[in-house]
Motif scaffolding. Structure first.
Motif, mmCIF file in Angstrom:
data_model
loop_
_atom_site.group_PDB
_atom_site.id
_atom_site.type_symbol
_atom_site.label_atom_id
_atom_site.label_comp_id
_atom_site.label_asym_id
_atom_site.label_seq_id
_atom_site.Cartn_x
_atom_site.Cartn_y
_atom_site.Cartn_z
ATOM 1 N N HIS A 112 0.791 -1.222 0.000
ATOM 2 C CA HIS A 112 0.000 0.000 0.000
ATOM 3 C C HIS A 112 0.826 1.276 0.000
ATOM 4 O O HIS A 112 0.272 2.356 -0.004
ATOM 5 C CB HIS A 112 -0.940 0.011 1.217
ATOM 6 N N HIS A 113 2.128 1.162 0.059
ATOM 7 C CA HIS A 113 3.013 2.330 0.024
ATOM 8 C C HIS A 113 2.624 3.378 1.051
ATOM 9 O O HIS A 113 2.636 4.565 0.790
ATOM 10 C CB HIS A 113 3.047 2.950 -1.375
ATOM 11 N N HIS A 114 2.221 2.948 2.215
ATOM 12 C CA HIS A 114 1.856 3.827 3.326
ATOM 13 C C HIS A 114 0.679 4.749 3.000
ATOM 14 O O HIS A 114 0.521 5.776 3.616
ATOM 15 C CB HIS A 114 3.045 4.668 3.791
ATOM 16 N N ALA A 115 -0.115 4.385 2.027
ATOM 17 C CA ALA A 115 -1.271 5.222 1.704
ATOM 18 C C ALA A 115 -2.362 5.002 2.747
ATOM 19 O O ALA A 115 -2.605 3.884 3.175
ATOM 20 C CB ALA A 115 -1.806 4.869 0.326
ATOM 21 N N HIS A 116 -2.959 6.082 3.164
ATOM 22 C CA HIS A 116 -4.053 6.014 4.122
ATOM 23 C C HIS A 116 -5.254 6.666 3.476
ATOM 24 O O HIS A 116 -5.175 7.816 3.037
ATOM 25 C CB HIS A 116 -3.680 6.738 5.413
ATOM 26 N N PRO A 117 -6.389 5.952 3.367
ATOM 27 C CA PRO A 117 -7.567 6.537 2.731
ATOM 28 C C PRO A 117 -7.946 7.853 3.390
ATOM 29 O O PRO A 117 -8.037 7.940 4.607
ATOM 30 C CB PRO A 117 -8.665 5.483 2.935
ATOM 31 N N GLY A 118 -8.094 8.860 2.594
ATOM 32 C CA GLY A 118 -8.475 10.171 3.117
ATOM 33 C C GLY A 118 -7.286 11.009 3.543
ATOM 34 O O GLY A 118 -7.434 12.139 3.947
ATOM 35 N N GLY A 119 -6.089 10.462 3.465
ATOM 36 C CA GLY A 119 -4.889 11.211 3.837
ATOM 37 C C GLY A 119 -4.786 11.387 5.334
ATOM 38 O O GLY A 119 -5.627 10.977 6.111
ATOM 39 N N VAL A 121 -2.909 11.180 9.229
ATOM 40 C CA VAL A 121 -2.340 10.156 10.096
ATOM 41 C C VAL A 121 -3.452 9.191 10.516
ATOM 42 O O VAL A 121 -4.514 9.622 10.951
ATOM 43 C CB VAL A 121 -1.721 10.827 11.350
ATOM 44 N N PRO A 122 -3.192 7.877 10.393
ATOM 45 C CA PRO A 122 -4.204 6.921 10.868
ATOM 46 C C PRO A 122 -4.502 7.130 12.356
ATOM 47 O O PRO A 122 -3.635 7.575 13.109
ATOM 48 C CB PRO A 122 -3.547 5.568 10.629
ATOM 49 N N LEU A 123 -5.694 6.807 12.751
ATOM 50 C CA LEU A 123 -6.155 7.036 14.119
ATOM 51 C C LEU A 123 -5.260 6.356 15.163
ATOM 52 O O LEU A 123 -4.893 6.982 16.165
ATOM 53 C CB LEU A 123 -7.606 6.553 14.265
#
Length: 183
Positions: A112-119, A121-123
């Protein structure tokens, strides 16, 4: 971890030195103190191994599962020890859980190349960052020197000095913040 190689190697050195100091602490003190020092040594060496720059060494895919296999039981052990009401065991629980979390994220990273949906920092990363930043600030405040008290007991052996133990815990907290920031 991902990030500049020079800061990665400094992080490796800091965590390895902290782990080594914790091994020294295991040589003395009461049984519970040795147990805590052993947990902190595991954390220090585990963080050192995890912080090796990806440009220098790309761990095999199974390495992330190995981290989870080591730190998962460490988290359960800290949870078991925390039932006696020790705040420091709760800190070990959060630290070991953070290591498992980082291992899971890193195992999933190539896909996933550190992609987080919505941009952003993850919770979970954000919550861990808040915790460790607070821990670092509190630990740093505890290192502020206080005037010596006349008639105080003599200094203890260098392996049992509480200010060195606090400094090591502070350095591991700072290292955890750095690792979470590069996640």
């Amino acid at each position: 971890m991902h990030g500049p190689a020079s800061s990665g190697w400094l992080l490796v050195a800091l965590c390895a030195a902290t782990g080594a100091w914790c091994l020294v602490r295991m040589r003395g003190g009461a049984r519970e103190q040795r147990r805590v020092a052993g947990s902190e040594a595991l954390m220090g060496f585990g963080m050192a191994a995890m912080a090796v720059p990806a440009a220098a060494f790309t761990p095999p895919a199974w390495a992330w599962a190995a981290y989870a296999a080591v730190f998962g039981p460490a988290a359960l052990r800290a949870l078991w020890a925390a039932r006696r009401g020790s705040a420091h065991h709760l800190h070990h629980l959060v630290g070991a859980t953070a290591m498992v979390y980082m291992a899971v994220v890193m195992a999933d990273a190539p896909a996933h190349h550190h992609a987080h949906p919505g941009g952003g920092v993850p919770l979970v990363t954000g919550a861990l960052l808040l915790y460790f930043v607070g821990y670092v600030l509190l630990s740093g405040a505890r290192l502020v020197p206080v005037p010596a008290v006349p008639g105080a007991p003599p200094a203890v052996a260098w392996g049992e000095r509480p200010e060195l133990t606090r400094a090591c815990r502070l350095s591991m907290g700072i290292a955890m913040v750095a690792m979470l920031l590069t996640l």
